[in-house]
Design a protein around this motif. Structure first.
Motif, short mmCIF file in Angstrom:
data_model
loop_
_atom_site.label_atom_id
_atom_site.label_comp_id
_atom_site.label_asym_id
_atom_site.label_seq_id
_atom_site.Cartn_x
_atom_site.Cartn_y
_atom_site.Cartn_z
N ALA A 121 1.12 -1.20 -0.19
CA ALA A 121 -0.45 -0.05 0.00
C ALA A 121 0.21 0.89 -0.20
O ALA A 121 1.68 1.15 1.02
CB ALA A 121 -1.09 -0.26 1.27
N THR A 123 -0.62 4.45 0.23
CA THR A 123 -1.84 5.60 1.18
C THR A 123 -2.24 4.08 1.82
O THR A 123 -3.02 2.94 1.43
CB THR A 123 -2.55 6.73 0.01
OG1 THR A 123 -3.63 5.57 -0.10
CG2 THR A 123 -2.04 6.37 -0.53
N SER A 171 -7.22 0.85 1.73
CA SER A 171 -5.51 1.50 1.07
C SER A 171 -5.38 1.51 -0.33
O SER A 171 -6.12 0.94 -1.05
CB SER A 171 -4.44 0.15 1.54
OG SER A 171 -4.65 -0.76 1.15
N THR A 172 -4.18 2.04 -1.17
CA THR A 172 -4.31 2.09 -2.69
C THR A 172 -3.03 1.37 -3.26
O THR A 172 -1.76 1.75 -2.20
CB THR A 172 -4.33 3.53 -3.23
OG1 THR A 172 -3.44 4.14 -3.12
CG2 THR A 172 -6.11 4.33 -3.10
N ARG A 174 -0.12 2.44 -6.23
CA ARG A 174 -0.25 2.89 -7.61
C ARG A 174 -1.26 3.00 -7.82
O ARG A 174 -1.77 3.21 -9.12
CB ARG A 174 0.77 1.90 -8.40
CG ARG A 174 1.97 1.52 -7.91
CD ARG A 174 2.62 0.21 -8.54
NE ARG A 174 4.06 -0.66 -8.44
CZ ARG A 174 5.24 -1.27 -8.92
NH1 ARG A 174 4.53 -1.36 -9.75
NH2 ARG A 174 5.96 -1.36 -8.55
N GLY A 175 -2.14 3.43 -7.12
CA GLY A 175 -3.24 4.40 -8.01
C GLY A 175 -5.01 3.46 -7.73
O GLY A 175 -5.42 3.81 -8.40
N GLU A 176 -4.28 2.44 -7.76
CA GLU A 176 -5.28 1.02 -7.74
C GLU A 176 -5.98 0.60 -6.60
O GLU A 176 -5.60 0.77 -5.04
CB GLU A 176 -5.07 -0.28 -8.38
CG GLU A 176 -4.16 0.41 -9.82
CD GLU A 176 -5.98 0.35 -10.14
OE1 GLU A 176 -6.66 0.26 -10.65
OE2 GLU A 176 -5.46 1.32 -11.41
N GLU A 177 -7.17 0.93 -5.93
CA GLU A 177 -7.76 0.56 -5.07
C GLU A 177 -7.56 -0.60 -4.84
O GLU A 177 -7.54 -1.24 -4.82
CB GLU A 177 -9.02 0.78 -5.01
CG GLU A 177 -9.53 2.04 -4.30
CD GLU A 177 -11.09 3.05 -4.72
OE1 GLU A 177 -12.42 1.78 -4.75
OE2 GLU A 177 -10.89 3.97 -4.72
N LEU A 178 -7.26 -1.03 -2.87
CA LEU A 178 -7.31 -2.54 -2.60
C LEU A 178 -8.52 -2.10 -1.96
O LEU A 178 -9.22 -2.44 -1.44
CB LEU A 178 -5.75 -2.50 -1.86
CG LEU A 178 -4.30 -2.36 -2.48
CD1 LEU A 178 -3.22 -2.24 -1.65
CD2 LEU A 178 -4.45 -3.61 -3.31
#
Length: 221
Positions: A121, A123, A171-172, A174-178
């Motif tokens: 993550a 963020t 969390s994200t 590389r810009g992708e939502e986890l």
């Protein structure tokens, strides 16, 4: 009577009642079987009597059913005793702080939490939901944080209303939502009780936590 002993007494009575009912059912079935067998013998054709082998098969069949019923009753008793043993063992948890995920009760005091933040993550945010699923708060988090304190203070600086809340980690990478991550929190164990074949821990606000979901225990700070 304390919570644990009250449950123990109830469980023991239930187990005894179950065994008594099984024994009564066996006796009743055996009497019915003997009545039917006697009637069959009294009304058989003297020129064509019932084969002794057939009688032996009938007796063996009933004996097998009777034995299986008794075995089931013994297993029920054993299961009940195991449940009582589990309750007795968990009785020492009352008064301790248990770390577990899921719904928790907020009463205005900060709560120590352990967020599950993916290692990848970039963020992370703590997301707070009311018991009805409504999102009420988002707070930025350090992605390397292993523990944190949730103060439960709203954007206006006032504490959120007392009640049940569920926490999660958004969390994200590389810009992708986890996917949302779980958040575990410490809560005091007020009671231990048997429920639905398992053991539940009752915490503040009446919120129940499955004992198998507890990650760790500690003395209250």
């Amino acid at each position: 009577m304390d919570a644990v002993s009250g449950v123990t007494s109830t469980a023991a009575q239930t187990s005894t009642s179950s065994s008594s009912n099984s024994a009564t059912a066996i006796a009743s079935d055996f009497e019915t079987f003997l009545t039917m067998l006697t009637t069959q013998l009294e009304n058989q054709d003297p020129l064509d009597p019932v084969d002794s082998q057939d009688l032996a098969v009938q007796l063996a069949t009933f004996s097998g059913v009777e034995q299986q019923t008794r075995t089931n009753a013994l297993l029920e008793d054993l299961g009940g005793q195991m449940g009582l043993m589990n309750l007795s063992q968990l009785a020492s948890w009352v008064g301790m702080d248990a770390l577990a995920s899921g719904e928790l009760y907020f009463d205005g005091s900060p709560i120590e939490i352990r967020p599950e933040i993916p290692a990848v993550a970039d963020t992370a945010e703590l997301v707070v939901f009311r018991s009805d699923g409504t999102e009420v708060q988002r707070l930025a988090m350090d992605t390397s944080a292993e523990t944190a304190l949730w103060a439960g203070v709203g954007a206006d600086g006032n504490p959120l209303p007392d009640g049940a809340y569920t926490l999660a980690v958004a969390s994200t990478a590389r810009g992708e939502e986890l996917p949302l991550g779980q958040v575990s929190a410490y809560r005091e164990v007020l009671e231990v009780k048997a429920s639905g074949g398992g053991t539940q821990l009752v915490t503040e606000g009446g919120i129940e936590v499955d004992s198998s979901s507890v990650i760790s225990l500690r003395q209250p700070l």
